[in-house]
Design a protein around this motif. Structure first.
Motif, PDB file in Angstrom:
ATOM      1  N   ARG A  11       0.835  -1.209   0.000  1.00 30.93           N
ATOM      2  CA  ARG A  11       0.000   0.000   0.000  1.00 30.93           C
ATOM      3  C   ARG A  11       0.865   1.252   0.000  1.00 30.93           C
ATOM      4  N   LEU A  12       1.935   1.249   0.788  1.00 31.44           N
ATOM      5  CA  LEU A  12       2.835   2.401   0.821  1.00 31.44           C
ATOM      6  C   LEU A  12       3.545   2.590  -0.518  1.00 31.44           C
ATOM      7  N   TYR A  68     -10.327   1.043  -1.912  1.00 32.79           N
ATOM      8  CA  TYR A  68      -9.052   0.447  -2.315  1.00 32.79           C
ATOM      9  C   TYR A  68      -9.159  -0.403  -3.572  1.00 32.79           C
ATOM     10  N   SER A  69     -10.064  -1.362  -3.582  1.00 32.53           N
ATOM     11  CA  SER A  69     -10.197  -2.243  -4.751  1.00 32.53           C
ATOM     12  C   SER A  69     -10.647  -1.459  -5.978  1.00 32.53           C
ATOM     13  N   GLU A  70     -11.539  -0.508  -5.769  1.00 35.08           N
ATOM     14  CA  GLU A  70     -11.991   0.325  -6.885  1.00 35.08           C
ATOM     15  C   GLU A  70     -10.842   1.163  -7.431  1.00 35.08           C
ATOM     16  N   LEU A 113      -3.528  -5.542  -9.986  1.00 30.19           N
ATOM     17  CA  LEU A 113      -4.594  -6.542 -10.119  1.00 30.19           C
ATOM     18  C   LEU A 113      -4.709  -7.391  -8.853  1.00 30.19           C
ATOM     19  N   VAL A 114      -3.579  -7.794  -8.307  1.00 34.74           N
ATOM     20  CA  VAL A 114      -3.598  -8.553  -7.052  1.00 34.74           C
ATOM     21  C   VAL A 114      -4.211  -7.697  -5.944  1.00 34.74           C
ATOM     22  N   ALA A 115      -3.832  -6.429  -5.882  1.00 32.36           N
ATOM     23  CA  ALA A 115      -4.381  -5.518  -4.878  1.00 32.36           C
ATOM     24  C   ALA A 115      -5.889  -5.367  -5.039  1.00 32.36           C
ATOM     25  N   ALA A 116      -6.347  -5.249  -6.277  1.00 28.46           N
ATOM     26  CA  ALA A 116      -7.786  -5.081  -6.531  1.00 28.46           C
ATOM     27  C   ALA A 116      -8.573  -6.289  -6.033  1.00 28.46           C
ATOM     28  N   GLY A 119      -7.728  -6.729  -1.792  1.00 32.28           N
ATOM     29  CA  GLY A 119      -8.099  -5.622  -0.927  1.00 32.28           C
ATOM     30  C   GLY A 119      -6.958  -5.096  -0.074  1.00 32.28           C
ATOM     31  N   PRO A 120      -7.285  -4.142   0.827  1.00 32.78           N
ATOM     32  CA  PRO A 120      -6.270  -3.413   1.581  1.00 32.78           C
ATOM     33  C   PRO A 120      -5.808  -4.078   2.874  1.00 32.78           C
TER      34      PRO A 120
END
Length: 140
Positions: A11-12, A68-70, A113-116, A119-120
């Motif tokens: 995230r950072l 986050y995902s959006e 894509l993995v983050a989406a 999630g956070p």
């Protein structure tokens, strides 16, 4: 604990990347507009401002976990556009390093894509999301 640390570092990194990109645009909006004009994109100064504020919004979403995902999904689309517009095949002949920039963007897209999808995480997260079924904000 390892998963939490990895998610926070990601995230950072995502937030920092977009914050730095926005800061560079705000620091010299004329140069950003010139770069946009170099690919014959219309209204370069307008889109330079749009890009700077969009990147600032992405940074805030990654830092806070809100939407986050959006945000990660929108960032995928944005980075994919930037990849082809500014580093695509038409740019490789003039500068072979452009091919490297092109390929590197796809590793960034893969991470987004993995983050989406995942999630956070659960730590240091506002957790706001759009609820498409009811068209209102919800906290997850």
């Amino acid at each position: 604990m390892t998963k939490t640390i990895a998610i926070l570092v990601a995230r950072l990194l995502f937030g920092g990347t977009f914050l730095l990109a926005a800061a560079m645009k705000f620091a010299d909006m004329g140069a950003t507009a010139g770069y946009i004009a170099s690919i014959s994109f219309p209204l370069p100064l307008f889109f330079a401002w749009v890009a700077a504020f969009f990147e600032l919004g992405l940074a805030l979403a990654f830092f806070t976990g809100a939407f986050y995902s959006e945000a990660a999904t929108l960032a995928v689309i944005y980075v994919l556009f930037l990849t082809f517009a500014f580093h695509g095949p038409s740019r490789w002949e003039g500068n072979p390093m452009e091919f490297g920039f092109f390929v590197n963007h796809f590793t960034f897209i893969a991470g987004l894509l993995v983050a989406a999808v995942h999630g956070p995480g659960t730590r240091f997260v506002l957790g706001w999301r759009f609820d498409g079924r009811r068209l209102h904000l919800r906290h997850s």
